[in-house]
Design an enzyme around this catalytic site. Sequence first.
Site, PDB file in Angstrom:
ATOM      1  N   ILE A 236      10.532   5.612  10.032  1.00 53.73           N
ATOM      2  CA  ILE A 236       9.531   6.665   9.899  1.00 53.73           C
ATOM      3  C   ILE A 236       8.677   6.743  11.152  1.00 53.73           C
ATOM      4  CG2 ILE A 236       7.512   7.460   8.608  1.00 53.73           C
ATOM      5  CD1 ILE A 236       8.746   6.269   6.093  1.00 53.73           C
TER       6      ILE A 236
ATOM      7  N   PRO B  85       4.416  -1.045   6.025  1.00 51.06           N
ATOM      8  CA  PRO B  85       4.527  -1.249   4.577  1.00 51.06           C
ATOM      9  C   PRO B  85       3.279  -1.957   4.065  1.00 51.06           C
ATOM     10  CG  PRO B  85       5.733  -2.957   5.726  1.00 51.06           C
ATOM     11  CD  PRO B  85       5.224  -2.016   6.790  1.00 51.06           C
TER      12      PRO B  85
ATOM     13  N   ASP C 129      -3.423  10.479   3.771  1.00 56.44           N
ATOM     14  CA  ASP C 129      -2.609  10.843   2.604  1.00 56.44           C
ATOM     15  C   ASP C 129      -2.627   9.763   1.532  1.00 56.44           C
ATOM     16  OD1 ASP C 129      -0.566  12.534   1.254  1.00 56.44           O
ATOM     17  OD2 ASP C 129       0.769  10.842   1.666  1.00 56.44           O
TER      18      ASP C 129
ATOM     19  N   GLU D 136      -4.216   5.425  -6.464  1.00 57.80           N
ATOM     20  CA  GLU D 136      -3.544   6.713  -6.541  1.00 57.80           C
ATOM     21  C   GLU D 136      -4.542   7.789  -6.986  1.00 57.80           C
ATOM     22  OE1 GLU D 136      -0.263   7.724  -5.799  1.00 57.80           O
ATOM     23  OE2 GLU D 136      -0.398   5.802  -4.764  1.00 57.80           O
TER      24      GLU D 136
ATOM     25  N   HIS E  70      -1.456  11.885  -1.548  1.00 56.91           N
ATOM     26  CA  HIS E  70      -0.208  11.102  -1.531  1.00 56.91           C
ATOM     27  C   HIS E  70       1.008  12.012  -1.736  1.00 56.91           C
ATOM     28  CE1 HIS E  70       1.931   7.085  -2.701  1.00 56.91           C
ATOM     29  NE2 HIS E  70       2.394   7.615  -1.586  1.00 56.91           N
TER      30      HIS E  70
END
Length: 318
Positions: A156, A207, A259, A264, A284
Amino acid sequence: MNIALLEPLGIPGKTIDELAAPLKAAGHEFVYFDTKTTDADELTRRSAGAEIVMIANNPYPAEVIEASDALKMIAVAFTGIDHVALDACRARGIEVRNCAGYSDISVAELALGLTIDVLRKVVAADGAVRKGETSAGLMGTEIFGKTVGIIGCGKIGCATGRLFRALGARVLGYSRHEHPEAAAAGIEQVPLDTLLNQADIVSLHLPSNESTRKSFSAGQISQMKDGAILINCARGAIVDNDALADALNAGKLAGAGIDVFDMEPPIPADYPLVNAANCVFTPHVAFLTRESMERRAIIEFENVLAYTEGRSQNICQL
């Protein structure tokens, strides 16, 4: 084997049926639940008797794993696996496979998009038009000729670097390990201090694990150039977001595109970063494109088929 897909994958049910057909043809039982749930009791019910469970990015907690006696493998339709109770998997010898690579392009494109939003004040400009205002206060900044720092030069990160290079930026990269593909992408790998001191734009692509949580803290932010911007389309847990909010409010950083958060969405209204200056937020969605949803579903079903056939594919190190 008994296989249970515990939540939707963002693709039509017809496509799920098509992807499941080879499993059924091989004699495996397959059941699909088309609603999301984070309730542990309901997840336990859905997992009952399954030797393989398939999930996306909703939490799969330890209590569910411990109650699922037949469980042997968890197929995760996501790159990150930190929403799975990995300690419980290790204790039970349960294998986890992910869908690495499915969202490389979608995440890279959003990282670039957030950068453009921050530098060209797109959200503020939209508001100005809607309120009948002018361009006053909306002077922007170009990417061309700037230095971009990519922290985490995996697939990425490299995809993101290529996009920035296409717009005329110099791209620096930092990773704990050498990535030959970074050089092929035109990314100059440098020490972290060098990157932070030189980059006008810093984009995170790490990560979330024990070594990276809160690894981008006040110390790293203080090393960034005055007036730089930070982009995080990776994982919220890697950044000390309170320190980031302080740096934005103090004018140390010119802006941020975020983001991912410590939790969450929905994000509480009193969350400090949400109230910080010069930020653009998305809830997200970096991974969330039609194309990536189809790619991850294909990879997840391929992972399950590979497991049933005794083949190694996308096995995660726990």
